[in-house]
Design a protein around this motif. Structure first.
Motif: not given
Lengths: 116, 111
Positions: A41, B5-9, B22, B85, B87, B103, B105-106
């Motif tokens: 998480q 807002t960032q891309p997930t990966s 971002c 990750v 942030y 969340e 970006t990985q």
């Protein structure tokens, strides 16, 4: 010290017991935060201390959680009557502050708390 | 504080530049853009921050658009150890502000 120190690094305790987690911030840092991160998480804000001001406790999930900061330095996070959902990594961070805070936060390595 | 807002990966080849975007379209004039990263099983690590001007340090460069609605973190020569990750956080630069992580970006750096 050179960084933020947290102890213990790992703690396994039985459900229903109380636990104390300690954070030693960087000397001179007046701002101190506690966060927790459950497995997989994101980080969840818990509490914030700034100098001698009243702490921002708005992130504490229940009244079983409390924290204090003695002498503007060391902080202790206490969880009473632990539950399994309290299992997480508890992270402490500190920061310099001034008239305007423009500095980054330094995080400790965390305490991995496991409730069995 | 403004939302980001960032891309997930994202993926990047080792040795190449990693450019992490971002969006923060609702940023206010007194809010800074901070970047942190979290390598697996470690606490978050501060990377860089900026207000209006582009910034560079030993870890990365931060490019902020003129309208400040978006920014890009640049790792000039990504290594496998940069897998983490990342942030992007927007925060007022005054005492009392809370560091709120989204969340992220990985980023995976591939050999």
């Amino acid at each position: 010290g050179a960084g933020v120190s947290q102890s213990p690094s790992n703690k396994v305790t039985e459900k229903g017991k109380d636990v104390e987690l300690r954070c030693d911030p960087i000397s001179g840092h007046t701002a101190l935060y506690w966060y927790r991160q459950s497995l997989g998480q994101g980080l969840e804000f818990l509490i914030y201390f700034q100098g001698n001001s009243a702490p921002d406790k708005s992130g504490l999930p229940s009244d079983r959680f409390s924290a204090e900061r003695t002498g503007g330095s060391v902080s202790t996070l206490t969880i009473q009557r632990t539950q399994q959902e309290d299992s997480a990594v508890y992270l402490c961070a500190s920061s310099e502050t001034g008239t305007r805070r423009t500095y980054g936060y330094t995080f400790g390595s965390g305490t991995r708390l496991t409730i069995v | 504080d403004a939302k980001t807002t960032q891309p997930t990966s994202m993926d990047c080849a080792e040795g190449r530049a990693a450019n992490l975007p971002c969006n923060h379209s609702t940023i206010s004039g007194n809010e800074y853009v901070y970047w942190y990263r979290q390598i697996h099983s470690q606490g978050p690590q501060y990377i860089i921050h900026g207000l209006k001007n582009n910034e560079t340090n030993e870890m990365a460069s931060l490019i902020i658009t003129e309208d400040r609605k978006s920014s890009t973190l640049i790792l000039p020569h990504a290594t496998l150890r940069d897998t983490a990750v990342y942030y992007c956080i927007v925060m007022v630069g005054t005492s009392g502000s809370r560091l709120t992580f989204g969340e992220g970006t990985q980023l995976t750096v591939n050999p």
